[in-house]
Scaffold this motif. Structure first.
Motif, PDB file in Angstrom:
ATOM      1  N   THR A   7       0.820  -1.216   0.000  1.00  0.00           N
ATOM      2  CA  THR A   7       0.000   0.000   0.000  1.00  0.00           C
ATOM      3  C   THR A   7       0.852   1.265   0.000  1.00  0.00           C
ATOM      4  N   LEU A   8       2.096   1.169   0.464  1.00  0.00           N
ATOM      5  CA  LEU A   8       2.952   2.352   0.536  1.00  0.00           C
ATOM      6  C   LEU A   8       3.502   2.757  -0.822  1.00  0.00           C
ATOM      7  N   LEU A   9       3.893   1.782  -1.637  1.00  0.00           N
ATOM      8  CA  LEU A   9       4.569   2.064  -2.901  1.00  0.00           C
ATOM      9  C   LEU A   9       3.772   2.975  -3.836  1.00  0.00           C
ATOM     10  N   PRO A  10       2.478   2.762  -4.059  1.00  0.00           N
ATOM     11  CA  PRO A  10       1.750   3.617  -5.010  1.00  0.00           C
ATOM     12  C   PRO A  10       1.732   5.088  -4.621  1.00  0.00           C
ATOM     13  N   GLY A  11       1.877   5.401  -3.340  1.00  0.00           N
ATOM     14  CA  GLY A  11       1.802   6.789  -2.909  1.00  0.00           C
ATOM     15  C   GLY A  11       3.105   7.556  -2.986  1.00  0.00           C
ATOM     16  N   LEU A  12       4.199   6.908  -3.371  1.00  0.00           N
ATOM     17  CA  LEU A  12       5.503   7.573  -3.439  1.00  0.00           C
ATOM     18  C   LEU A  12       5.626   8.308  -4.772  1.00  0.00           C
ATOM     19  N   VAL A  13       4.986   9.455  -4.860  1.00  0.00           N
ATOM     20  CA  VAL A  13       4.840  10.148  -6.144  1.00  0.00           C
ATOM     21  C   VAL A  13       6.139  10.780  -6.616  1.00  0.00           C
ATOM     22  N   ASN A  14       7.114  11.003  -5.730  1.00  0.00           N
ATOM     23  CA  ASN A  14       8.389  11.597  -6.133  1.00  0.00           C
ATOM     24  C   ASN A  14       9.503  10.556  -6.277  1.00  0.00           C
ATOM     25  N   LEU A  15       9.142   9.290  -6.211  1.00  0.00           N
ATOM     26  CA  LEU A  15      10.142   8.224  -6.318  1.00  0.00           C
ATOM     27  C   LEU A  15      10.780   8.224  -7.709  1.00  0.00           C
ATOM     28  N   LYS A  16      12.124   8.237  -7.742  1.00  0.00           N
ATOM     29  CA  LYS A  16      12.848   8.246  -9.012  1.00  0.00           C
ATOM     30  C   LYS A  16      13.588   6.931  -9.277  1.00  0.00           C
ATOM     31  N   GLU A  17      14.020   6.252  -8.209  1.00  0.00           N
ATOM     32  CA  GLU A  17      14.762   4.998  -8.360  1.00  0.00           C
ATOM     33  C   GLU A  17      14.125   3.920  -7.497  1.00  0.00           C
ATOM     34  N   LEU A  18      13.845   2.776  -8.110  1.00  0.00           N
ATOM     35  CA  LEU A  18      13.198   1.666  -7.401  1.00  0.00           C
ATOM     36  C   LEU A  18      13.919   0.360  -7.709  1.00  0.00           C
ATOM     37  N   THR A  19      14.268  -0.379  -6.669  1.00  0.00           N
ATOM     38  CA  THR A  19      14.848  -1.719  -6.808  1.00  0.00           C
ATOM     39  C   THR A  19      14.054  -2.682  -5.935  1.00  0.00           C
ATOM     40  N   ILE A  20      13.643  -3.800  -6.511  1.00  0.00           N
ATOM     41  CA  ILE A  20      12.920  -4.822  -5.755  1.00  0.00           C
ATOM     42  C   ILE A  20      13.606  -6.162  -5.985  1.00  0.00           C
ATOM     43  N   GLU A  21      14.000  -6.801  -4.880  1.00  0.00           N
ATOM     44  CA  GLU A  21      14.530  -8.160  -4.928  1.00  0.00           C
ATOM     45  C   GLU A  21      13.545  -9.078  -4.216  1.00  0.00           C
ATOM     46  N   SER A  22      13.186 -10.153  -4.872  1.00  0.00           N
ATOM     47  CA  SER A  22      12.370 -11.155  -4.208  1.00  0.00           C
ATOM     48  C   SER A  22      13.137 -11.754  -3.032  1.00  0.00           C
ATOM     49  N   PRO A  23      12.465 -11.970  -1.899  1.00  0.00           N
ATOM     50  CA  PRO A  23      13.155 -12.627  -0.779  1.00  0.00           C
ATOM     51  C   PRO A  23      13.696 -14.002  -1.130  1.00  0.00           C
ATOM     52  N   TRP A  24      13.204 -14.589  -2.222  1.00  0.00           N
ATOM     53  CA  TRP A  24      13.615 -15.940  -2.599  1.00  0.00           C
ATOM     54  C   TRP A  24      14.467 -15.958  -3.866  1.00  0.00           C
ATOM     55  N   CYS A  25      14.809 -14.799  -4.388  1.00  0.00           N
ATOM     56  CA  CYS A  25      15.576 -14.746  -5.631  1.00  0.00           C
ATOM     57  C   CYS A  25      16.956 -15.367  -5.415  1.00  0.00           C
ATOM     58  N   ASN A  26      17.354 -16.256  -6.326  1.00  0.00           N
ATOM     59  CA  ASN A  26      18.643 -16.950  -6.272  1.00  0.00           C
ATOM     60  C   ASN A  26      18.780 -17.875  -5.061  1.00  0.00           C
ATOM     61  N   HIS A  27      17.637 -18.267  -4.464  1.00  0.00           N
ATOM     62  CA  HIS A  27      17.675 -19.203  -3.341  1.00  0.00           C
ATOM     63  C   HIS A  27      16.821 -20.423  -3.680  1.00  0.00           C
ATOM     64  N   SER A  28      17.069 -21.489  -2.964  1.00  0.00           N
ATOM     65  CA  SER A  28      16.318 -22.714  -3.229  1.00  0.00           C
ATOM     66  C   SER A  28      14.997 -22.756  -2.486  1.00  0.00           C
TER      67      SER A  28
END
Length: 447
Positions: free
Chosen positions: A96-117
């Motif tokens: 719910t927080l992400l859509p309201g960040l109207v001045n956001l210029k840089e965003l990085t999202i890593e899955s908690p399970w990315c590159n893990h078994s």
């Protein structure tokens, strides 16, 4: 008697300059903010500007802080969500927080399970669906889209997604496909995505040449030819494309080869200036004419991230430029060290870099993988290394004699991680073995 100097006697402009020197020290900024209301108002510009979230508890604290003072939302310019699965509790507040960040210029999202078994849970699946809806609301696909300041992610310029799917390493590209139609996005990096055309529900034909995307990177993605062509038709003037895939994915036969990619780029992005390409599979009988990309200034052909690959050898053998590289200024070739300079030199000769077909060539970088042994301190390896380097330098001096070309030989050192390289993972390092100009005598070159 002189009065003691007070920091608060300085104007806001100078105080902001001082605080900017502490922008990377969150604890120091927080301490300053606790001193008084004036310093708090000034320090918060830096406290909330860049946010690294590695635990769900941090996400909750950020949410509480932004909720307590609504004007703090406009201060958030960069957000890195890099939480691992052991600390994922509480991350759901970002939905719910992400859509309201109207001045956001840089965003990085890593899955908690990315590159893990570990297998992802329904919590992450819900988060991915929420992010997908946010991306869609921020894109030209939104029914209510208007170029207004409070549009979700209205000022986003750079986005990186290292995600994973439900019980599988690949995640459906369709969940982030709306980002290809984001009106302000300039840089986009996506890894481990499954981009089969049947799964993408975007009317590409309607939006051809409509976006401002300049740099696009795909890492370990499984993208079909049709999907790749549709994606590359959207930017009005793409400048840089990086495609790296070094593992055999489940539909590797259907992925975009360099032959297909050149055809697509000539049709949709003929002014591309930078291309990096490393794929695990190339057709044995294809003819690759890179010279058709006549506006290309930078070309990189990594060798399977430094690991031996017969597919890279096939790619090099099939390169047959039909004309000169009129604009090419820098070339980086990754090869596997075998202790023989001749095998390495065959690559740059195959591209015709040493000839008059590349009049603008100024820099040639040769990055050797499997080169860790060259740093072995035994006398045997030292002699082999020195012999190799000397032979390599002499051959290149002969090929580029009289040309104003800078030649760099580097060793690629790996640290047992695989791409994409995530938070706190060490990416391969490049160590320069020598760097010299081809128009200088050998004696003056640097070791």
């Amino acid at each position: 008697m002189a009065q003691p100097f007070s920091l608060l006697a300085l104007p806001d402009e100078l105080l902001l300059g001082i605080l900017s020197c502490l922008s990377a020290e969150q604890s120091a900024l927080s301490a300053v903010a606790c001193a008084c209301r004036r310093l708090q108002n000034l320090a918060e510009d830096f406290i909330y500007a860049s946010n690294l979230i590695i635990k769900g508890s941090q996400a909750q604290r950020l949410s509480h802080a932004l909720t307590a003072r609504k004007d703090r939302v406009r201060l958030v310019h960069s957000l890195d969500l890099r939480c691992r699965f052991a600390h994922a509790a509480g991350m759901s507040v970002m939905n719910t927080l992400l859509p309201g960040l109207v001045n956001l210029k840089e965003l990085t999202i890593e899955s908690p399970w990315c590159n893990h078994s570990a297998v992802s849970t329904e919590v992450w699946d819900d988060a991915l669906e929420s992010y997908a809806q946010t991306f869609r609301d921020a894109s030209l696909l939104a029914n209510s889209y208007e170029a207004r300041p409070n549009q979700p992610l209205a000022r986003l310029q750079s986005c990186t997604l290292h995600l994973s799917g439900a019980q599988t390493r690949l995640w459906p590209l369709n969940q982030a496909a709306a980002l290809f139609l984001h009106p302000s996005l300039r840089e986009l990096t996506i890894s481990c995505a499954d981009g089969h055309e049947a799964n993408i529900d975007i009317p590409f034909e309607t939006y051809r040449g409509s976006t401002l995307l300049q740099q696009l990177t795909f890492i370990e993605c499984d993208i079909s030819v049709a999907t790749m062509e549709s994606i590359l038709s959207l930017p009005s003037a793409l400048q840089s494309l990086d495609i790296t895939s070094c593992r055999s994915l489940h539909r590797s036969w259907n992925k975009t080869s360099l032959v297909h990619l050149i055809r697509i780029l000539v049709a949709h992005q003929p002014n591309l200036e930078s291309l990096t390409y490393a794929n695990t599979r190339e057709s044995e009988n294809s003819e690759i004419d890179l010279s058709l990309l006549n506006k290309l200034k930078y070309l990189a052909l990594p060798c399977d991230n430094g690991r031996r690959s017969q597919h890279f050898d096939t790619l090099i053998r099939n390169i047959r430029p039909s004309q000169g590289f009129a604009s090419l200024e820098t070339v980086s070739i990754g090869v596997e060290w075998e202790g023989k300079a001749n095998s390495v030199l065959s690559y740059h000769r195959k591209l015709g870099l040493q000839s008059s077909q590349c009049p603008q060539l100024r820099t040639l970088v040769v990055a050797l993988g499997g080169f860790e042994d060259m740093y072995n301190e035994t006398e045997e390896f030292e002699n082999e290394r020195d012999s190799f380097v000397e032979a390599f330098k002499k051959r290149l001096l002969g090929d580029f004699k009289g040309r104003q070309v800078r030649i760099i030989l580097q060793a690629t050192i790996h640290h047992h991680y695989v791409p994409p390289y995530l938070f706190r993972e060490r990416a391969p390092e490049r160590q320069t073995i020598f760097d010299f100009s081809a128009n200088e005598p050998l004696a003056s070159s640097n070791r």
